[in-house]
Scaffold this motif. Structure first.
Motif, PDB file in Angstrom:
ATOM      1  N   CYS A  45      -3.910  -1.082  10.375  1.00 33.34           N
ATOM      2  CA  CYS A  45      -3.244  -1.849   9.030  1.00 33.34           C
ATOM      3  C   CYS A  45      -1.530  -1.830   9.177  1.00 33.34           C
ATOM      4  O   CYS A  45      -1.203  -0.806   9.792  1.00 33.34           O
ATOM      5  N   TRP A  57      -3.249  -7.283  10.765  1.00 31.36           N
ATOM      6  CA  TRP A  57      -3.002  -5.942  10.057  1.00 31.36           C
ATOM      7  C   TRP A  57      -2.580  -6.072   8.714  1.00 31.36           C
ATOM      8  O   TRP A  57      -2.953  -5.099   7.960  1.00 31.36           O
ATOM      9  N   ALA A 107       0.761  -1.379  -0.025  1.00 23.86           N
ATOM     10  CA  ALA A 107       0.054  -0.030   0.010  1.00 23.86           C
ATOM     11  C   ALA A 107       0.808   1.225   0.078  1.00 23.86           C
ATOM     12  O   ALA A 107       0.139   2.305   0.012  1.00 23.86           O
ATOM     13  N   GLN A 108       2.103   1.122   0.144  1.00 23.51           N
ATOM     14  CA  GLN A 108       3.036   2.337   0.073  1.00 23.51           C
ATOM     15  C   GLN A 108       4.186   2.205  -0.604  1.00 23.51           C
ATOM     16  O   GLN A 108       5.440   2.309  -0.239  1.00 23.51           O
ATOM     17  N   THR A 129      -4.577  -4.483   5.413  1.00 23.90           N
ATOM     18  CA  THR A 129      -3.989  -3.743   4.255  1.00 23.90           C
ATOM     19  C   THR A 129      -4.508  -3.928   2.984  1.00 23.90           C
ATOM     20  O   THR A 129      -4.708  -3.191   2.036  1.00 23.90           O
ATOM     21  N   VAL A 162      -4.885   6.740   5.787  1.00 29.32           N
ATOM     22  CA  VAL A 162      -4.087   5.893   6.797  1.00 29.32           C
ATOM     23  C   VAL A 162      -3.032   6.941   7.452  1.00 29.32           C
ATOM     24  O   VAL A 162      -2.211   7.326   6.698  1.00 29.32           O
ATOM     25  N   GLY A 176      -2.245   3.438  10.994  1.00 27.93           N
ATOM     26  CA  GLY A 176      -0.908   2.459  10.123  1.00 27.93           C
ATOM     27  C   GLY A 176       0.201   2.188  11.189  1.00 27.93           C
ATOM     28  O   GLY A 176       0.625   3.094  11.938  1.00 27.93           O
ATOM     29  N   TRP A 206      -7.805   4.780   8.717  1.00 28.24           N
ATOM     30  CA  TRP A 206      -6.879   3.573   9.369  1.00 28.24           C
ATOM     31  C   TRP A 206      -5.785   4.126  10.262  1.00 28.24           C
ATOM     32  O   TRP A 206      -5.481   5.498   9.962  1.00 28.24           O
ATOM     33  N   VAL A 250       1.921  -0.774   7.572  1.00 28.65           N
ATOM     34  CA  VAL A 250       2.432   0.229   6.833  1.00 28.65           C
ATOM     35  C   VAL A 250       4.118  -0.254   6.512  1.00 28.65           C
ATOM     36  O   VAL A 250       4.704  -0.541   7.361  1.00 28.65           O
TER      37      VAL A 250
END
Length: 1017
Positions: free
Chosen positions: A177, A234, A6-7, A238, A120, A150, A148, A179
């Protein structure tokens, strides 16, 4: 377990990541990812990311890294587009931050742009402040249904406050979630990423800058499971977060702007009317052939929906003309359009030159029209400003472009980070060939000088690994030299924006992505040669009240044709290179069609045909018949396919292709792909057979097309650009003083160019008058047939000072002496630093005959100005300086002649009083030839002059030799001193030394050289 990333930050965000988008599909597949999100600091690279990830069967999500501004501190976060509305809000959010140059997102903006977005928080990345309070404030702006918390654990390290944040999430009803910010793919890339950050920050490894960068690789699934093994939910959160986001990147659509029309008007109707009016203006009565061609083009334009585009383009070109802004006669394939000619978008009659509309717009290959327009470069911005005002600043933007780390740039930038000395950096650059397309990998191939150098030390090997990893990634953003985008809706609804210059926005996406979005892109190009034409026209208008109409220049003018035949092409667009001059002298063009043919031929590949073209052109070789029916198409180019349009005409004539099909053939055969070639061969041959041609003839003609397909050049472009060249040559032939005055002004600051021009100008019998504070303008001007050198050409005199001086002269009239000038400028502007170059150049000679006296008096004049008029506003004596009496110049000895000449060369780039070579020649009258009179023949010559730009080298045998330019008062010539002569005369070879030499004159690679045999000091 389902995995999502997600990042991910990509290298599209300059020097913030080294993950190239092209690497992601394979890397994500290897990690069995179901979804992935891009979170750059701006919306850079989102289209390529979404396209690449989606093609790999992975869900792409568009996100943005932000810093949320709260009273408790700045809270890092990631915002994702959940749906189409969220994507639109991301565009607005990123644009608002970029345009206002804000680094933090106010909570009010978060509320305003939050609909359709998921947020997030990343409290672990918060530098200072209270993460819980910051999250609480941000939560109140975001809403619990789309927020969320993170948790990141870089390098598997837990933050000691992790429990506090999870407790906050529980108490607020928020999901947690995982990260994992990724800026490079593998742990082995961490060092290269660190170097990239140091390049961005301007730091060095030795300073230990950025040494503690957090772990930021794209982790493998087992690494993620190990990192978050105690909370696998977590990771599941995500995945669920990204899977809840829909595909938000819009499909390409055509966003064509509308031209403002009167009530009851349609764009098609207005275009037809304007074209008919325009043709009548140009031609008087409109012949049938023009009427039919116009109807055909209009029908195609109407069917493709491009009427507004033509009206918009014609409008801003008309505006430019109304403001005296010079535009080019056309460029590229648009010069093949009669509609463009009728609307005065171009100045090229496509019927007179046999140009083809389908080369520009092909209804069988639908694409956006592309009319590129050249403007005089110093006024291009005025046209962009007009378009922005007319269609709205929210609808118009310039286009961003990204500078990348080329092979040399990557090598040198990395070397600076490693702390390599400047001399070593230069050596590295020299070991990387300057050929276009050269990569660092090629330059460092085994056995190469660079590879051997790198292998000699471990640090150098590490440097090379880092440079290779960084080569090609974006380094910085700037404004595209030409691209302007126009939108029917506010641009922020289609593309993200950032701040530009002069009140015009800049897109965050480069040209290709803007076009993929379906926006109308236009190229507004600045062309120096149009500026040159404009300056000449303006000077003639000012001096003689004569308005030049470039469209009425006769294209059969004998004096202009003669200029091309002689290769006298200094300052002539497209024809100035030594090779091109030599080609012109060999071919001796007799008409304009020869000139644009040579322009088309003189390019890599096509120039192989120049010798054949020359022999056939001058009747030394018979023009062979390819086929009686296509010979007329090739008649003007002596049986050689020079133009792409000829390929199309042959396909239409012989195979019965439509012009649209012929254009597709032209594109296909140029790609040289075997399957396409065979398919088109059969298409061509079948078409020819259906028209009664035998298979053998059709195959032979098709093979001839394939043979020349790579060589074909757009005739429309060759004609249009050659018109600019011809107009410049016409002015050079008929208004040489004005031509050279404008050219000399354009060359100001380039001492080498100025020196060469001065030699050529003098060889034409045109006098160059020294700069004068009483008579010169900012640029060069014509004065009684001579060229008065401009003040801007004096090295060391600031441009603002010159403008103040010219304003003061206009306001206060002619000055009697240096002190008058100093007072007129005031003590605030008259300074020693600006005045001394004026004196050294001779620009103050009108005040006193001896420059030594002037130089000695500058301090007194500066003191006087500060006493009488310290600033422009403070005239302490109301302009009456009589009470001071006439100021006297300081006493000084006479300036030696040699020093006077040296000062002139230092400040002007040439000798304005008398060239030292003239004195050398005068000592032995008649014995030494003028350099300008050497011509192109071979034979023994004796010349005298000044040595310039000497280069000493060693041969493969290790023997020393030298090359230098010898400059006299008429021009300059290249000289070569071979080892034998070098050993004898080396002591005389010094920069700016006056010498007399004899040698053999000969032509080498189209340039005259003197092989030196004897030198006298």
């Amino acid at each position: 377990m389902d995995i999502a990333y997600a990042q991910i930050m990509t290298s599209d965000d300059p020097l913030q990541s080294i993950i190239r988008t092209v690497m992601l599909p394979a890397a994500l597949k290897e990690r069995r990812a179901g979804a992935a999100a891009i979170v750059n600091t701006k919306l850079y690279g989102v289209l390529p990311f979404a396209r690449a990830v989606k093609a790999a069967g992975i869900r792409p999500v568009i996100g943005l890294s932000v810093q949320i501004e709260t009273e408790a501190g700045v809270l890092p976060a990631f915002i994702y587009a959940k749906d189409d509305g969220g994507y639109q809000n991301l565009l607005k959010m990123s644009s608002a931050l970029s345009v206002r140059e804000r680094e933090t997102l106010p909570l009010a903006w978060m509320r305003a742009y939050g609909r359709g977005c998921l947020v997030v928080f990343d409290p672990g990345a918060m530098a200072e402040g209270d993460p819980q309070s910051a999250m609480q404030q941000a939560l109140e702006s975001g809403g619990p249904d789309r927020v969320w918390v993170g948790i990141s654990r870089p390098a598997n390290r837990q933050n000691p406050d992790e429990d506090l944040w999870t407790e906050f999430a529980d108490s607020s009803g928020l999901a947690v979630c995982a990260v994992a910010v990724a800026r490079y793919l593998r742990p082995a890339d961490a060092f290269a990423y660190r170097v990239a950050r140091l390049i961005d920050e301007g730091g060095k490894l030795s300073e230990n800058s950025l040494a503690d960068l957090p772990d930021a690789q794209l982790p493998m699934p087992d690494e993620l499971l190990e990192r978050f093994g105690d909370h696998p939910e977590w990771l599941e959160a995500t995945y669920a977060l990204l899977m809840s986001c829909s595909d938000t990147v819009p499909e390409a659509e055509r966003l064509m702007s509308k031209y403002p029309l009167g009530e009851g008007e349609t764009a098609d109707g207005r275009l037809r009317r304007d074209c008919l009016d325009g043709l009548q203006e140009r031609l008087g009565s409109v012949p049938d052939i023009y009427g039919k061609r116009l109807e055909h083009e209009l029908n195609v334009i109407f069917s493709m929906g491009y009427s507004d585009y033509f009206l918009i383009t014609a409008d801003f070109i008309s505006h430019a003309a109304s403001k005296g802004i010079l535009t080019g006669p056309g460029r590229g394939s648009s010069a093949g359009s009669l509609v463009a000619y009728a609307l005065r978008i171009t100045d090229v009659d496509p019927i007179a030159y046999g140009l083809i509309f389908e080369r520009f717009l092909n209804p069988e290959r639908v694409s956006m029209p592309d009319i590129d327009v050249d403007f005089a470069d110093h006024r291009r911005h005025e046209v962009i400003e007009y378009v922005a005002e007319k269609y709205g600043r929210d609808h118009v933007a310039q286009i961003i472009t990204f500078g990348t780390l080329s092979a040399r740039a990557a090598a040198r930038s990395t070397a600076r980070v490693f702390g390599f000395p400047e001399a070593e950096q230069r050596e590295i650059s020299k070991m990387i060939p300057g050929r276009p397309g050269m990569t660092l990998e090629q330059a460092a191939a085994p056995g190469s000088p660079l590879a051997r150098w790198a292998e000699s030390a471990e640090l150098r090997q590490k440097w090379l690994e880092a440079a290779l990893a960084l080569e090609g990634i974006p380094r910085n953003a700037s404004t595209h030299a030409a691209g302007v985008v126009l939108s029917p809706v506010p641009l922020v609804e289609a593309v993200p924006l950032t701040g530009g210059s002069e009140g015009i926005y800049l897109t965050q996406w480069p040209m290709k992505e803007v076009e993929e979005r379906g926006l109308l892109k236009m190229d507004f190009l600045g062309l120096r040669n149009l500026t040159l034409l404009d300056r000449i026209r303006s000077m003639i208008r000012y001096d003689r009240n004569l308005e030049l109409d470039f469209g009425k220049i006769p294209l059969d003018d004998p004096a202009t044709i003669q200029l091309f035949q002689s290769g006298d092409m200094t300052g002539i667009f497209q024809f100035e290179s030594a090779g091109m001059r030599d080609t012109l002298r060999k071919l001796k063009p007799e008409r304009f069609s020869d000139i644009y043919a040579i322009n088309a031929l003189y390019r890599p590949g096509p120039m192989d045909n120049i010798p054949v073209f020359e022999r056939r052109m001058h009747g030394k070789e018979r023009v062979p018949s390819i086929h009686p029916d296509i010979d007329p198409i090739l008649e003007e180019t002596y049986g050689i396919i020079v133009y792409q349009e000829q390929i199309m005409q042959i396909a239409v004539r012989m195979a019965g292709f439509t012009m649209g099909e012929a254009d597709i053939l032209r594109r296909a055969v140029s790609k040289k792909k075997r399957e396409i070639l065979e398919r088109e061969r059969e298409h061509f041959v079948r078409g020819a057979e259906s028209r009664g041609y035998d298979r053998r003839s059709a195959t032979m003609v098709y093979d001839y097309i394939v043979r020349f397909a790579d060589y074909g050049f757009p005739k429309s472009h060759a004609v249009a650009y050659s018109l600019i060249s011809f107009r410049l040559a016409y002015l050079k032939a008929h208004e040489p003083a004005y031509f050279y005055a404008a050219l000399l002004s354009q060359a100001a600051g380039d001492a080498d160019r100025v020196s060469k021009l001065v030699g050529e100008i003098r060889s034409k019998g045109i006098r160059i008058l020294p700069p004068s504070v009483l008579k010169s303008g900012y640029a060069c001007r014509v004065e009684d047939g001579a060229i008065r050198y401009g003040l801007s050409g004096i090295k060391g005199v600031p441009a603002p000072f010159i403008r103040k001086l010219l304003d003061a002269r206009k306001r206060t009239g002619q000055w009697e002496d240096l002190f008058d000038m100093a007072v007129a400028l005031s003590g605030a502007h008259f300074t020693r630093g600006a005045a001394e170059p004026l004196a050294r150049s001779g620009a103050l000679d009108d005040f006193h005959p001896d420059r030594a006296v002037l130089l000695a008096s500058i301090a007194a004049a500066e003191t006087y100005a500060n006493l009488v008029r310290p600033s422009e506003e403070d005239d302490l004596f109301g302009g009456d300086t009589a009470s001071f009496g006439r100021q006297k110049y300081s006493e000084a000895g006479t300036l030696p002649e040699a020093l006077k000449l040296q000062y002139e060369r230092d400040t002007l780039g040439f000798y304005v009083s008398q060239h030292p070579a003239a004195r050398l020649k005068s000592q032995s009258p008649g014995q030494y030839a003028d350099v300008a009179a050497l011509g192109g023949g071979s034979g023994r010559v004796r010349v005298a002059g000044i040595i310039d730009d000497i280069k000493r080298i060693r041969t493969k045998k290790g023997e020393a030799m030298a090359f230098f330019r010898l400059q006299d008062d008429t021009g300059e010539v290249e000289c070569t001193v071979f080892p034998k002569e070098y050993a004898t005369f080396n002591r005389l070879l010094n920069e700016e030394a006056g010498i007399r030499l004899s040698g053999q004159a000969e032509m080498r690679n189209g340039r005259l050289q003197v092989i030196v045999k004897n030198i006298e000091g």
